[in-house]
Enzyme design. Structure first.
Site, PDB file in Angstrom:
ATOM      1  N   GLU A   1       9.895  71.020   1.490  1.00 20.96           N
ATOM      2  CA  GLU A   1       8.694  71.562   2.149  1.00 20.96           C
ATOM      3  C   GLU A   1       7.769  70.398   2.489  1.00 20.96           C
ATOM      4  O   GLU A   1       7.934  69.289   1.955  1.00 20.96           O
ATOM      5  CB  GLU A   1       7.972  72.520   1.197  1.00 20.96           C
ATOM      6  CG  GLU A   1       8.832  73.701   0.786  1.00 20.96           C
ATOM      7  CD  GLU A   1       8.104  74.664  -0.153  1.00 20.96           C
ATOM      8  OE1 GLU A   1       6.921  74.428  -0.484  1.00 20.96           O
ATOM      9  OE2 GLU A   1       8.754  75.650  -0.547  1.00 20.96           O
ATOM     10  N   PRO A   2       6.751  70.648   3.320  1.00 22.53           N
ATOM     11  CA  PRO A   2       5.847  69.540   3.672  1.00 22.53           C
ATOM     12  C   PRO A   2       5.220  68.864   2.445  1.00 22.53           C
ATOM     13  O   PRO A   2       5.006  67.665   2.432  1.00 22.53           O
ATOM     14  CB  PRO A   2       4.781  70.233   4.526  1.00 22.53           C
ATOM     15  CG  PRO A   2       5.474  71.419   5.110  1.00 22.53           C
ATOM     16  CD  PRO A   2       6.468  71.864   4.088  1.00 22.53           C
TER      17      PRO A   2
ATOM     18  N   GLY B   1       9.171  67.153  -1.589  1.00 25.41           N
ATOM     19  CA  GLY B   1      10.437  66.540  -1.195  1.00 25.41           C
ATOM     20  C   GLY B   1      11.191  66.158  -2.447  1.00 25.41           C
ATOM     21  O   GLY B   1      11.932  66.963  -3.027  1.00 25.41           O
ATOM     22  N   SER B   2      10.954  64.936  -2.921  1.00 25.78           N
ATOM     23  CA  SER B   2      11.630  64.488  -4.144  1.00 25.78           C
ATOM     24  C   SER B   2      11.296  65.391  -5.329  1.00 25.78           C
ATOM     25  O   SER B   2      12.149  65.667  -6.161  1.00 25.78           O
ATOM     26  CB  SER B   2      11.194  63.057  -4.472  1.00 25.78           C
ATOM     27  OG  SER B   2      11.601  62.195  -3.453  1.00 25.78           O
TER      28      SER B   2
ATOM     29  N   GLU C   1      19.634  64.825  -0.655  1.00 25.90           N
ATOM     30  CA  GLU C   1      20.200  65.144  -1.981  1.00 25.90           C
ATOM     31  C   GLU C   1      19.629  64.210  -3.055  1.00 25.90           C
ATOM     32  O   GLU C   1      20.291  63.912  -4.036  1.00 25.90           O
ATOM     33  CB  GLU C   1      21.724  65.036  -1.977  1.00 25.90           C
ATOM     34  CG  GLU C   1      22.419  65.962  -1.011  1.00 25.90           C
ATOM     35  CD  GLU C   1      22.449  67.400  -1.501  1.00 25.90           C
ATOM     36  OE1 GLU C   1      21.900  68.254  -0.798  1.00 25.90           O
ATOM     37  OE2 GLU C   1      22.992  67.634  -2.574  1.00 25.90           O
TER      38      GLU C   1
ATOM     39  N   GLN D   1      15.615  56.030  -5.142  1.00 27.23           N
ATOM     40  CA  GLN D   1      14.679  55.876  -6.269  1.00 27.23           C
ATOM     41  C   GLN D   1      14.810  57.047  -7.249  1.00 27.23           C
ATOM     42  O   GLN D   1      14.751  56.856  -8.469  1.00 27.23           O
ATOM     43  CB  GLN D   1      13.231  55.806  -5.746  1.00 27.23           C
ATOM     44  CG  GLN D   1      12.880  54.554  -4.973  1.00 27.23           C
ATOM     45  CD  GLN D   1      13.401  54.584  -3.523  1.00 27.23           C
ATOM     46  OE1 GLN D   1      13.932  55.575  -3.043  1.00 27.23           O
ATOM     47  NE2 GLN D   1      13.269  53.460  -2.834  1.00 27.23           N
TER      48      GLN D   1
HETATM   49  C1  LIG Z   1      18.162  64.299   8.271  1.00 31.47           C
HETATM   50  C2  LIG Z   1      17.686  64.972   7.024  1.00 31.47           C
HETATM   51  C3  LIG Z   1      18.349  66.085   6.574  1.00 31.47           C
HETATM   52  C4  LIG Z   1      17.883  66.762   5.435  1.00 31.47           C
HETATM   53  N1  LIG Z   1      18.523  67.905   5.029  1.00 31.47           N
HETATM   54  C5  LIG Z   1      17.967  68.659   4.053  1.00 31.47           C
HETATM   55  C6  LIG Z   1      18.501  69.958   3.729  1.00 31.47           C
HETATM   56  O1  LIG Z   1      19.527  70.404   4.279  1.00 31.47           O
HETATM   57  N2  LIG Z   1      17.838  70.702   2.815  1.00 31.47           N
HETATM   58  C7  LIG Z   1      16.720  70.261   2.190  1.00 31.47           C
HETATM   59  O2  LIG Z   1      16.157  70.995   1.377  1.00 31.47           O
HETATM   60  N3  LIG Z   1      16.211  69.025   2.436  1.00 31.47           N
HETATM   61  C8  LIG Z   1      16.801  68.223   3.357  1.00 31.47           C
HETATM   62  N4  LIG Z   1      16.264  66.990   3.659  1.00 31.47           N
HETATM   63  C9  LIG Z   1      15.089  66.525   2.946  1.00 31.47           C
HETATM   64  C10 LIG Z   1      15.405  65.386   1.974  1.00 31.47           C
HETATM   65  O3  LIG Z   1      16.125  65.887   0.875  1.00 31.47           O
HETATM   66  C11 LIG Z   1      14.045  64.775   1.574  1.00 31.47           C
HETATM   67  O4  LIG Z   1      13.585  64.059   2.693  1.00 31.47           O
HETATM   68  C12 LIG Z   1      14.156  63.872   0.373  1.00 31.47           C
HETATM   69  O5  LIG Z   1      14.388  64.625  -0.771  1.00 31.47           O
HETATM   70  C13 LIG Z   1      12.890  63.042   0.158  1.00 31.47           C
HETATM   71  O6  LIG Z   1      11.767  63.828   0.205  1.00 31.47           O
HETATM   72  P1  LIG Z   1      10.503  63.394   1.094  1.00 31.47           P
HETATM   73  O7  LIG Z   1      11.014  63.096   2.462  1.00 31.47           O
HETATM   74  O8  LIG Z   1       9.449  64.430   0.961  1.00 31.47           O
HETATM   75  O9  LIG Z   1      10.001  62.034   0.475  1.00 31.47           O
HETATM   76  P2  LIG Z   1       9.050  61.840  -0.780  1.00 31.47           P
HETATM   77  O10 LIG Z   1       9.509  62.682  -1.928  1.00 31.47           O
HETATM   78  O11 LIG Z   1       7.647  62.015  -0.345  1.00 31.47           O
HETATM   79  O12 LIG Z   1       9.344  60.327  -1.134  1.00 31.47           O
HETATM   80  C14 LIG Z   1       8.849  59.242  -0.350  1.00 31.47           C
HETATM   81  C15 LIG Z   1       9.308  57.947  -1.012  1.00 31.47           C
HETATM   82  O13 LIG Z   1       8.779  57.873  -2.367  1.00 31.47           O
HETATM   83  C16 LIG Z   1       9.841  57.698  -3.296  1.00 31.47           C
HETATM   84  N5  LIG Z   1       9.543  58.446  -4.528  1.00 31.47           N
HETATM   85  C17 LIG Z   1       9.199  59.753  -4.625  1.00 31.47           C
HETATM   86  N6  LIG Z   1       9.012  60.093  -5.920  1.00 31.47           N
HETATM   87  C18 LIG Z   1       9.255  58.979  -6.654  1.00 31.47           C
HETATM   88  C19 LIG Z   1       9.233  58.673  -8.044  1.00 31.47           C
HETATM   89  N7  LIG Z   1       8.931  59.604  -8.950  1.00 31.47           N
HETATM   90  N8  LIG Z   1       9.525  57.408  -8.432  1.00 31.47           N
HETATM   91  C20 LIG Z   1       9.842  56.448  -7.511  1.00 31.47           C
HETATM   92  N9  LIG Z   1       9.879  56.674  -6.172  1.00 31.47           N
HETATM   93  C21 LIG Z   1       9.588  57.913  -5.751  1.00 31.47           C
HETATM   94  C22 LIG Z   1      11.065  58.280  -2.605  1.00 31.47           C
HETATM   95  O14 LIG Z   1      12.258  57.711  -3.111  1.00 31.47           O
HETATM   96  C23 LIG Z   1      10.817  57.846  -1.147  1.00 31.47           C
HETATM   97  O15 LIG Z   1      11.215  56.533  -0.972  1.00 31.47           O
HETATM   98  C24 LIG Z   1      16.745  66.274   4.750  1.00 31.47           C
HETATM   99  C25 LIG Z   1      16.105  65.124   5.200  1.00 31.47           C
HETATM  100  C26 LIG Z   1      16.541  64.472   6.325  1.00 31.47           C
HETATM  101  C27 LIG Z   1      15.803  63.249   6.796  1.00 31.47           C
END
Ligand SMILES: Cc1cc2nc3c(=O)[nH]c(=O)nc-3n(C[C@H](O)[C@H](O)[C@H](O)COP(=O)(O)OP(=O)(O)OC[C@H]3O[C@@H](n4cnc5c(N)ncnc54)[C@H](O)[C@@H]3O)c2cc1C
Length: 412
Positions: free
Chosen positions: A144-145, A148-149, A389, A393
């Site tokens: 969701e917006p 993510g992680s 997935e 990190q």
């Molecule tokens: C092409 C594509 C396809 C996708 N397909 C799917 C799908 O089918 N279903 C679905 O649900 N999602 C999907 N995703 C979403 C994807 O799983 C998320 O983008 C990913 O989990 C990271 O979340 P975020 O983008 O919100 O980044 P954030 O969680 O905001 O992270 C940003 C950065 O901070 C780092 N970070 C975050 N938390 C920590 C921590 N605790 N310690 C150290 N570093 C940290 C991360 O590693 C990253 O480098 C997709 C994304 C893309 C780009």
């Protein structure tokens, strides 16, 4: 005892996957990289063939859709047996996917009926649900917006309407792979946000449900053959039988259940990175040899040219990633908890895959960077495998927690 050679019974699967990768995936790679958002119709015929072969026990397992649930499942592979050394559907899927991604990872991700949502269904569905959703193309919507992680931070809610016997889902989901093309979307939502992780459940939503509104399709750096959809869930009603698993909010179990999906899918994503990286290595070797650079395994790398030496170092890193990934899949087939190993292989293969692709582009110079070759495309495609997935990190965090015996609350 684990044996890291390709199991004999899967040699045929690897060969047929390689043929598909060459004749259909590679052949259409550039076309759908350029034509983002157009559906690769060549895959329809392939999907029909694979369905037929699955029934006959042929290429079965080439896609994520056939993966079993939980770290303990072997997917009911007809050839598995009690005790001893099993090679079941997790290993079959890994070997098939790796080969197909040697062809094209974007096309693999948009293969009909092979969505990662099926792995989520397999992880938590009951018998009736497994039967009802069997063979359907299912996408997975967690992100969701604002989440993510940290997937436990999702805000999408599911409220039971006692009168109609339906759950009403409201929220927003972004970056859903195959979200526009799949038949089903597995949506994570909370039954009660005040109750935290245990209240998070997964719900199967039919793609044509009027409450599941497509907001937009993403334009992306790589895997452009694969559609990535953003949705709004606006009073989206689903029968209560579409909640996967139990509706109970048990302090332990609920979230752990949905998280089990990743124990099976992370080795597969690692396998995808291994497939793309192998493609890079093979093409780079050919280009180096054409340029008169020989790679000699009988001479120490440091006594060879810098290019040959770098190539050998990349190959050994690739091999380490491959072996870690096979171990994680083998553990799943052999009913051994593999969360730690699944994250280890995903971290290693995601990083190594990205490194190898970029270093191959560098080694091949302008040829590697130009569109006449697929190397530049592979370097763009492979990056996603180190992101979705669970990012690099996040995998490292999970590995650290596992090795140090810390909980997610103790090590964030
Ligand atoms: C092409 C594509 C396809 C996708 N397909 C799917 C799908 O089918 N279903 C679905 O649900 N999602 C999907 N995703 C979403 C994807 O799983 C998320 O983008 C990913 O989990 C990271 O979340 P975020 O983008 O919100 O980044 P954030 O969680 O905001 O992270 C940003 C950065 O901070 C780092 N970070 C975050 N938390 C920590 C921590 N605790 N310690 C150290 N570093 C940290 C991360 O590693 C990253 O480098 C997709 C994304 C893309 C780009």
């Amino acid at each position: 005892m684990i044996n890291l050679e390709t199991p004999r019974k899967f040699v045929g699967l690897v060969e047929s996957s390689h043929q598909v990768a060459t004749e259909i995936f590679r052949a259409n790679s550039r076309k759908y990289d350029r034509a983002e958002h157009s559906y690769p119709k060549e895959l329809d015929m392939l999907a029909a063939v694979i369905d037929g072969m699955n029934e006959g026990g042929g290429i079965g397992g080439a896609g994520a859709g056939t993966v079993s649930g939980g770290p303990s499942g072997d997917g009911g592979s007809p050839t598995s047996r009690e005790g001893g050394n099993r090679n079941g559907s997790n290993m079959a899927s890994l070997l098939g996917l790796t080969e197909l991604c040697w062809g094209d990872v974007g096309l693999l991700l948009t293969m009909p009926r092979q969505g990662l949502g099926q792995a989520a269904i397999a992880a938590v569905a009951n018998e009736e649900q497994l039967k009802r959703f069997r063979g359907k193309w299912a996408a997975m919507a967690i992100t969701e917006p604002e989440a993510g992680s940290d997937s436990a931070a999702i805000r999408t809610t599911a409220k039971l309407d006692e009168e109609t016997g339906e759950y009403v889902l409201n929220g927003e989901k972004i970056f859903v792979t195959s979200g526009d093309r799949a038949e089903l979307v597995v949506v994570w939502a909370s039954l009660d946000p005040s109750k935290g992780r245990p209240a998070i459940k997964s719900f199967v939503v039919e793609r044509d449900n009027p409450g599941l509104k497509l907001d937009r399709l993403e334009h992306k750096l790589g895997i452009r053959a694969s559609d990535t959809a953003n949705f709004v869930l606006d009073n989206c009603r689903v029968p209560k039988e579409n909640l996967l698993g139990s509706p109970e909010i048990a302090p332990q179990g609920g979230f752990a259940g949905v998280m089990q999906t990743f124990d099976n899918t992370r080795p597969l994503v690692a396998g995808m990175a291994i497939g793309v990286a192998r493609a890079c290595l093979e093409r780079t070797r050919e280009l180096l040899e054409e340029a008169g650079i020989e790679i000699d395994y009988d001479t120490p790398p440091l006594l060879q040219s810098a290019a040959a030496s770098e190539f050998i170092a990349m190959e050994s890193d690739w091999e380490a990633a491959r072996l870690l990934t096979m171990r994680a899949a083998w553990m799943a087939d052999n009913r051994k908890p593999n969360s730690l190993q699944a994250s280890m292989c995903k971290a290693k293969a995601g990083r190594v895959g990205t490194d190898i692709a970029l270093r191959c582009v560098a080694l091949c110079g302008s040829v590697g960077y130009a569109e006449d070759e697929l190397l530049e495309k592979w370097a763009r495609d492979v990056k996603i495998l180190d992101l979705f997935e669970g990012t690099q990190q996040i995998q490292q965090l999970i590995v650290a927690r596992g090795l140090l015996g810390k909980t997610s609350a103790e090590l964030k």
